[in-house]
Every structure is written in structure tokens, then in C-alpha cells.
Design a protein around this motif. Structure first.
Motif, short mmCIF file in Angstrom:
data_model
loop_
_atom_site.label_atom_id
_atom_site.label_comp_id
_atom_site.label_asym_id
_atom_site.label_seq_id
_atom_site.Cartn_x
_atom_site.Cartn_y
_atom_site.Cartn_z
N ASN A 178 67.69 44.23 48.94
CA ASN A 178 66.67 43.29 48.50
C ASN A 178 66.09 42.50 49.67
O ASN A 178 66.79 42.19 50.63
CB ASN A 178 67.26 42.29 47.49
N HIS A 179 64.80 42.15 49.56
CA HIS A 179 64.12 41.36 50.59
C HIS A 179 63.25 40.33 49.88
O HIS A 179 62.73 40.59 48.79
CB HIS A 179 63.23 42.25 51.46
N SER A 180 63.08 39.17 50.50
CA SER A 180 62.24 38.15 49.88
C SER A 180 61.68 37.18 50.92
O SER A 180 62.16 37.12 52.05
CB SER A 180 63.04 37.36 48.84
N ALA A 181 60.64 36.46 50.51
CA ALA A 181 60.06 35.39 51.31
C ALA A 181 59.64 34.30 50.33
O ALA A 181 59.18 34.59 49.22
CB ALA A 181 58.86 35.91 52.10
N THR A 182 59.80 33.05 50.73
CA THR A 182 59.54 31.93 49.82
C THR A 182 58.34 31.12 50.28
O THR A 182 58.18 30.86 51.48
CB THR A 182 60.79 31.03 49.72
N PHE A 183 57.53 30.71 49.31
CA PHE A 183 56.33 29.91 49.55
C PHE A 183 56.45 28.64 48.71
O PHE A 183 56.79 28.70 47.52
CB PHE A 183 55.09 30.71 49.13
N HIS A 184 56.17 27.50 49.33
CA HIS A 184 56.30 26.21 48.64
C HIS A 184 54.91 25.68 48.27
O HIS A 184 54.08 25.45 49.15
CB HIS A 184 57.01 25.22 49.54
N LEU A 185 54.67 25.49 46.98
CA LEU A 185 53.41 24.93 46.49
C LEU A 185 53.64 23.47 46.11
O LEU A 185 54.54 23.17 45.31
CB LEU A 185 52.89 25.71 45.28
N ILE A 186 52.84 22.58 46.69
CA ILE A 186 52.93 21.15 46.40
C ILE A 186 51.63 20.76 45.70
O ILE A 186 50.54 20.96 46.24
CB ILE A 186 53.09 20.34 47.70
N VAL A 187 51.74 20.25 44.49
CA VAL A 187 50.56 19.87 43.71
C VAL A 187 50.42 18.35 43.76
O VAL A 187 51.36 17.62 43.48
CB VAL A 187 50.68 20.35 42.25
N VAL A 188 49.20 17.88 44.13
CA VAL A 188 48.93 16.45 44.24
C VAL A 188 47.74 16.07 43.38
O VAL A 188 46.94 16.93 42.97
CB VAL A 188 48.67 16.05 45.71
N PHE B 163 58.85 26.23 44.33
CA PHE B 163 59.10 27.33 45.25
C PHE B 163 58.83 28.67 44.56
O PHE B 163 59.40 28.95 43.51
CB PHE B 163 60.53 27.27 45.78
N TYR B 164 57.98 29.46 45.18
CA TYR B 164 57.63 30.79 44.67
C TYR B 164 58.22 31.81 45.63
O TYR B 164 57.93 31.79 46.82
CB TYR B 164 56.11 30.95 44.59
N THR B 165 59.03 32.69 45.10
CA THR B 165 59.67 33.70 45.94
C THR B 165 59.07 35.07 45.66
O THR B 165 59.03 35.53 44.52
CB THR B 165 61.19 33.75 45.67
N CYS B 166 58.58 35.67 46.72
CA CYS B 166 58.03 37.02 46.68
C CYS B 166 59.20 37.96 46.99
O CYS B 166 59.75 37.92 48.08
CB CYS B 166 56.93 37.12 47.73
N PHE B 167 59.57 38.76 46.02
CA PHE B 167 60.78 39.57 46.12
C PHE B 167 60.41 41.06 46.12
O PHE B 167 59.52 41.47 45.39
CB PHE B 167 61.66 39.24 44.91
N GLY B 168 61.05 41.85 46.96
CA GLY B 168 60.76 43.28 47.00
C GLY B 168 62.01 44.12 47.21
O GLY B 168 62.98 43.67 47.81
N ARG B 169 61.95 45.36 46.71
CA ARG B 169 63.05 46.31 46.89
C ARG B 169 62.44 47.68 47.13
O ARG B 169 61.59 48.15 46.37
CB ARG B 169 63.93 46.34 45.66
N ASN B 170 62.89 48.33 48.19
CA ASN B 170 62.43 49.67 48.54
C ASN B 170 63.55 50.66 48.21
O ASN B 170 64.63 50.59 48.80
CB ASN B 170 62.09 49.73 50.04
N PRO B 171 63.33 51.58 47.26
CA PRO B 171 64.38 52.54 46.90
C PRO B 171 64.92 53.33 48.09
O PRO B 171 66.07 53.77 48.07
CB PRO B 171 63.69 53.46 45.89
N LYS B 172 64.12 53.48 49.14
CA LYS B 172 64.59 54.22 50.32
C LYS B 172 65.72 53.48 51.04
O LYS B 172 66.41 54.05 51.87
CB LYS B 172 63.43 54.43 51.30
N GLU B 173 65.90 52.19 50.75
CA GLU B 173 66.95 51.41 51.40
C GLU B 173 68.18 51.23 50.51
O GLU B 173 68.99 50.35 50.73
CB GLU B 173 66.40 50.03 51.79
#
Length: 193
Positions: free
Chosen positions: A107-117, A93-103
Motif C-alpha cells: 500500500n502507498h498513500s499521501a495526505t492532503f490537509h484541507l482547512i476551511v475558513v 485530512f484527505y488521504t490519497c491511497f493506492g495499491r499496485n497489484p504488481k507489488e
């Protein structure tokens, strides 16, 4: 009324997973947007929540993992990364994480699942095709039967309606041509004997 203000949102696409072959190169997508504007966005990628792929704001991108390149363009709201020559250990699982100083540190994030075969397998859809064909054929046969039944009932109803009309007109025959009483023909005197 009060209108809610949309803060920073992170996106990894409509399909948040990927199946990739061992040894290939893959891009892990991540974009962001904000309705309140972004200034000095901080972001990083985390692998299996251990923070081994941290990245900062462009142009100060620092990579703490081999075979990873930053391919996004921060001015286009894209912070995607490229993984080169992936191995089975890269799956997870790879999580793309971001933070905007204006907020104020939110914290905000979205997760991407990589499956290697080892190799991509072609899925055999023969059984699914047979089942779909059988179900489709059964539905078509049922519809054909229903149409034939309704057509037959319609024809029978029309024939019965026509027979009723014939019975009504035959019972109300005007016997004027036969010279019977009540007829419109000239009355003839009955012969005398």
C-alpha cells in the motif's frame, strides 16, 4: 551491484495543505508514478481515515460522498478529486491511497490537509517590512562604515609610504653641488691667509 526498483509513489504536491473559504470549490490533487509499471491500479480517497470517499479504477469510479467529483485522468497518472460547495465539516485530512497489484499488495498513500475558513484574511506584513528595512539599513550602514574605514586606512598607508620614501632620499643626498668633501665637484684650493 543490486539496483532498487521504485514501486508505486503517491504525490499530493509540494504544498500538502490548502486554506479555502467556506462554500467554495476546491481540487485535491493526487498523482502517482511507478518505475515497475502499473496494471489494474486500485486507489481510493479517505477522509480523516474513515474511508468515506472510496474510489476505484477508471472507468469504475464509485463515489460514496456528496459534492465530490473525480477529475483525474488515470491514463495521465492523475487521480485528483473536486469538492463542491465545501463546508466547515469538510475540513480535515484527505488521504490519497493506492495499491499496485504488481507489488503484491503493498500500500502507498499521501495526505492532503484541507482547512476551511469563513473568509481569507489579508496578512498585514507592515511589522515584518519595518523590521526587514531596519535590519537591511543597519547592514548597509555597517558595510558603508567598513568601506570608509578601509579606504581611510589605505590612504593613510599610502601617505606614510610616500613620507618614508622622502626621508630615505633626503638622507642620502649627494652634496656634489655644495662642494663639500666627498663631492664630485672640482676641488678648489683653500685660500691662504
Amino acid at each position: 551491484g543490486v539496483w532498487p526498483i521504485q514501486g508505486l509513489e503517491m504525490f499530493v504536491g509540494k504544498i500538502p495543505f490548502m486554506i479555502a473559504v467556506n462554500g467554495s470549490t476546491v481540487m485535491l490533487p493526487c498523482t502517482y508514478s511507478s518505475c515497475i509499471g502499473i496494471k489494474n491500479l486500485y486507489f481510493n480517497w479517505q477522509f480523516n481515515d474513515n474511508g468515506t470517499m472510496q474510489k476505484g479504477v477508471v472507468p469504475h469510479v464509485s463515489i460514496f460522498r456528496d459534492r465530490v467529483d473525480f477529475v483525474g485522468k488515470n491514463d495521465h497518472n492523475n487521480i485528483s478529486i473536486l469538492l463542491w460547495n465545501i463546508t466547515f465539516e469538510d475540513g480535515g485530512f484527505y488521504t490519497c491511497f493506492g495499491r499496485n497489484p504488481k507489488e503484491k499488495g503493498r500500500n502507498h498513500s499521501a495526505t492532503f490537509h484541507l482547512i476551511v475558513v469563513d473568509e481569507l484574511r489579508v496578512v498585514d506584513n507592515t511589522l515584518a517590512t519595518i523590521i526587514a528595512s531596519a535590519v537591511g539599513g543597519a547592514i548597509a550602514a555597517l558595510m558603508g562604515f567598513m568601506l570608509l574605514k578601509n579606504f581611510t586606512l589605505y590612504v593613510l598607508a599610502k601617505i606614510e609610504e610616500k613620507n618614508k620614501e622622502c626621508l630615505v632620499t633626503s638622507s642620502g643626498i649627494d652634496n656634489t653641488e655644495n662642494g663639500l668633501s666627498g663631492s664630485k665637484a672640482d676641488s678648489k684650493a683653500t685660500p691662504k691667509k
